[in-house]
Design a protein around this motif. Structure first.
Motif, short mmCIF file in Angstrom:
data_model
loop_
_atom_site.label_atom_id
_atom_site.label_comp_id
_atom_site.label_asym_id
_atom_site.label_seq_id
_atom_site.Cartn_x
_atom_site.Cartn_y
_atom_site.Cartn_z
N HIS A 69 1.96 5.20 -44.33
CA HIS A 69 1.08 5.08 -45.28
C HIS A 69 -0.28 4.46 -45.18
N ALA A 70 -0.04 3.27 -44.22
CA ALA A 70 -1.42 2.56 -44.23
C ALA A 70 -2.34 3.30 -43.43
N HIS A 71 -2.04 4.17 -42.39
CA HIS A 71 -2.85 5.01 -41.79
C HIS A 71 -3.41 6.14 -42.40
N GLU A 72 -2.36 6.73 -43.31
CA GLU A 72 -2.89 7.54 -44.16
C GLU A 72 -4.11 7.26 -45.11
N THR A 73 -3.91 5.90 -45.68
CA THR A 73 -4.93 5.30 -46.48
C THR A 73 -6.34 5.23 -45.84
N MET A 74 -6.09 4.86 -44.64
CA MET A 74 -7.10 4.50 -43.94
C MET A 74 -8.19 5.80 -43.46
N VAL A 75 -7.30 6.68 -43.14
CA VAL A 75 -8.10 8.11 -42.78
C VAL A 75 -8.64 8.72 -43.96
N GLY A 76 -7.88 8.52 -44.99
CA GLY A 76 -8.17 9.31 -46.35
C GLY A 76 -9.31 8.62 -46.93
N VAL A 87 -1.34 -4.82 -46.39
CA VAL A 87 -0.19 -5.30 -46.44
C VAL A 87 0.89 -4.70 -45.56
N ARG A 88 0.88 -3.35 -45.57
CA ARG A 88 1.59 -2.60 -44.76
C ARG A 88 1.49 -2.90 -43.28
N TYR A 89 0.27 -2.86 -43.05
CA TYR A 89 -0.06 -3.07 -41.58
C TYR A 89 0.46 -4.13 -40.90
N ARG A 90 0.16 -5.32 -41.99
CA ARG A 90 0.75 -6.72 -41.69
C ARG A 90 2.26 -6.50 -41.27
N THR A 91 3.02 -5.71 -41.96
CA THR A 91 4.46 -5.85 -41.84
C THR A 91 4.85 -5.05 -40.45
N VAL A 92 3.84 -4.15 -40.26
CA VAL A 92 4.24 -3.37 -38.81
C VAL A 92 3.75 -4.27 -37.73
N PHE A 93 2.45 -5.10 -38.11
CA PHE A 93 2.10 -5.95 -37.04
C PHE A 93 3.34 -7.32 -36.58
N GLU A 94 3.48 -7.52 -37.71
CA GLU A 94 4.72 -8.72 -37.36
C GLU A 94 6.06 -8.09 -36.66
#
Length: 235
Positions: free
Chosen positions: A141-148, A164-171
């Motif tokens: 979802h985060a990547h799609e938002t960034m690309v979009g 917030v989603r990127y942070r979840t993956v980061f952690e």
């Protein structure tokens, strides 16, 4: 009873027993893959013509992952990435779009340092699905938002959700425990907090106090912008 009848009965019994064993093994494999891949199992089944094809693909992902040199981060690398992430979150307050793009870049860099190949987005998803399936949808979802956002301007709220989603993956990637198949496999930090006593570093939403302050600053910035808009319009 003729010998040939006995032979046929024995052969039939062996065939039936073999079929039962095969079905049991297939069911065990299905349940194992479901446990390991979680929501990614259902996604794979939906993307294929039948569950068997999906299971073959997931098994192939496991085999490839076992050949990768996945390694934990050193304490120094953890500190470096944690500091980088704090800067990105602070940057988001004034520059949401560049901050989200930087979050995606740093996350890819973190994957590479952990030993994950980063030659292509689809392959990244496949490799991460083996050990990080529970946070993979956040990455999508985060990547799609960034690309979009590069093609169609996204709202600040959309970018905040991506952050917030990127942070979840980061952690999840930052955590050494995610590198093995222990009993806490695939569990995110926010899920793990329910098994621990109250951590003074976290608020009730499972966010660190620093992260909460950053989000408060984002909200304050929105309120200030709205107030200025009202003043200009004589309200």
């Amino acid at each position: 009873m003729p010998t040939w009848v006995v032979v046929l009965i024995v052969i039939a019994a062996v065939v039936v027993a073999g079929a039962v064993v095969w079905l049991v093994m297939q069911e065990m494999q299905r349940k194992r893959l479901q446990r390991k891949f979680g929501p990614e199992y259902e996604r794979a089944v939906a993307d294929h013509d039948n569950p068997r094809a999906a299971q073959r693909e997931l098994a192939a992902r496991e085999k490839r992952h076992n050949e990768l040199d996945i390694r934990p981060l050193s304490p120094q690398a953890k500190e470096r990435y944690t500091a980088q992430w704090a800067q990105i979150q602070a940057q988001f307050v004034d520059s949401p779009s560049p901050a989200v793009a930087e979050a995606d870049r740093v996350l890819t860099q973190l994957m590479a340092e952990r030993g994950y190949p980063t030659e292509g987005y689809d392959q990244q998803l496949a490799d991460l699905s083996v050990k990080h399936s529970k946070t993979l949808d956040h990455y999508r979802h985060a990547h799609e938002t960034m690309v979009g956002h590069e093609h169609e301007q996204k709202s600040t709220e959309d970018l905040r959700d991506a952050m917030v989603r990127y942070r979840t993956v980061f952690e999840d990637l930052l955590d050494d425990d995610a590198a093995d198949d222990g009993h806490r496999h695939g569990e995110t930090k926010q899920e793990a907090k329910h098994d621990a006593k109250h951590d003074p570093k976290h608020d009730d939403r499972g966010e660190t106090r620093t992260e909460a302050r950053v989000e408060d600053r984002i909200d304050e910035r929105h309120d200030t912008t709205n107030e200025r808009h009202d003043v200009r319009n004589g309200r």
